[in-house]
Design a protein around this motif. Structure first.
Motif: not given
Length: 414
Positions: A134-147
């Motif tokens: 999804l981030v590749s398609q939308l060209k958006k930043p990704f934020i990995p989250i610690h649960h």
């Protein structure tokens, strides 16, 4: 197209076509662009597929969730490959529903935040793979989250809570006490040395065969124990809380589970019934195990408050204890913790029950918090991996144990 690492690729790789179809199907109308931060949160760490869109003011613009509880109740527990398949079948629909409900275009998103640690490997892999596409398609930043970080910070969505504050995270998979000094700044005071309280309650519920109880057949194990405990008398069984002599903030629940298991076996003999049949004393056993777990959790939390005040890690006045995670929705355990906070001059805060269990809102909000703080925002997701096991913050539990703080006794009249 971005190449996924081998670990991620083996779980779930949605096609470009499916992603495009999902985005096109939203049918957005032109409108004024949002000028503030908007984050899509995606959660698949265990057995719920969830997504939500949240803005920087804490407004939940859209959310959706698919619960797997009914499926896993039938199988007597979460089976990772089954959970994985259900995530695969539902993640696209859930994300699409959250975006549709929010009435914003995906192009308006500031970032996409997704749980990548800790959790079930097979479940985490589905969410991460989908998000990477999804981030590749939308060209958006990704934020990995610690649960666990997300659970801890959820209270700042619903209440004006400043740092630092103490957090108790109790769920089916986790149990820990930590001082929250900032968005990504945690001091770990104590954790469960074996199983989590929610896991223990679920196992007791299964041993009691509460799924066969007419009032509890559709409830999770923990909910069934809480429900049945209201009808029982905890004084019928004298069970001591675990780790009475250990002057630290660690927890243990496996010993309690084994004690209850022996009690159930003995009662089955006394009542002359086979394993798997309902005991007439089931409500009393539920009340006893819930009370013992509540006392254990309360005492360790009491020591954590005293330690933090002794070390000036918390304000001497108006300190805040936040309780979150699935078991935080147990009102009996909350009342036990209220006794502690009343005795120590603290304020007890809990997110609403629906935000205590796993959800997409807390993931999106954690994304907002990290965006505002400028922490952990990725513009290149190549090589990103999930982590089934991952600690939270800096572990100072040894220092807590060395302080050997004596906890004054409190009357747990709940």
């Amino acid at each position: 197209m971005l190449m996924l690492n081998k670990t991620t690729r083996c779980f779930f790789k949605p096609s470009k076509r499916k992603i495009y179809e999902a985005l096109r199907s939203l049918n957005f109308h032109p409108r004024t662009q949002f000028l503030h931060k908007l984050v899509l949160g995606i959660e698949t760490s265990c057995d719920d597929t969830a997504a939500a869109v949240v803005d920087e003011s804490g407004n939940v613009l859209g959310e959706a969730i698919h619960s797997q509880t009914e499926v896993h109740l039938k199988s007597g527990g979460i089976i990772p490959p089954v959970a994985q398949q259900l995530h695969r079948e539902n993640i696209q629909r859930i994300v699409q529903e959250a975006l549709s409900a929010s009435k914003i275009s995906p192009s308006e998103l500031s970032a996409i935040a997704t749980t990548i640690k800790p959790g079930l490997a097979l479940s985490l892999g589905v969410g991460l793979s989908f998000s990477v596409q999804l981030v590749s398609q939308l060209k958006k930043p990704f934020i990995p989250i610690h649960h666990m970080e997300a659970h801890a910070l959820t209270i700042r969505l619903t209440n004006k809570v400043e740092f630092p504050f103490l957090v108790l995270l109790i769920s089916g998979g986790h149990c820990l006490l930590a001082l929250v000094q900032g968005v990504a700044d945690f001091l770990l005071l104590g954790k469960s040395l074996d199983i989590a309280p929610g896991d223990m309650l679920d196992k007791v519920a299964r041993r009691l065969s509460l799924v066969k109880h007419p009032d509890c057949s559709t409830m999770s194990g923990g909910k069934a124990i809480e429900y049945l405990a209201k009808q029982g008398n905890r004084l019928h069984f004298d069970i001591k809380p675990p780790m009475q002599r250990a002057k630290n903030c660690d927890f243990s629940f496996s010993g309690l589970q084994h004690i209850i298991d022996r009690i159930i076996t003995q009662k089955e003999k006394e009542e002359g019934i086979e394993k798997g049949q309902l005991l007439s004393s089931a409500a009393d056993i539920a009340a006893a195990v819930q009370h013992t777990a509540a006392c254990h959790i309360a005492k360790r939390t009491h020591r954590a408050i005293l330690f933090c005040k002794q070390k000036d890690l918390l304000p001497q006045n108006n300190a805040v204890l936040v309780v979150s995670g699935g078991v935080a929705s147990n009102f009996y355990i909350r009342k036990a913790l209220e006794i502690v906070t009343n005795a120590t001059g603290c304020t007890l805060l809990c997110p609403p029950p629906r935000l205590c269990t796993d959800n997409g809102i807390m993931i999106a909000w954690n994304g907002i918090e990290r965006l505002r703080a400028g922490l952990g925002i990725l513009h290149d997701v190549e090589g990103i991996r999930y982590e089934p096991k991952c600690p939270l913050g800096v572990d100072i539990s040894e220092e807590v144990g060395e302080a050997a703080i004596k906890v004054p006794p409190l009357k747990m009249k709940i």
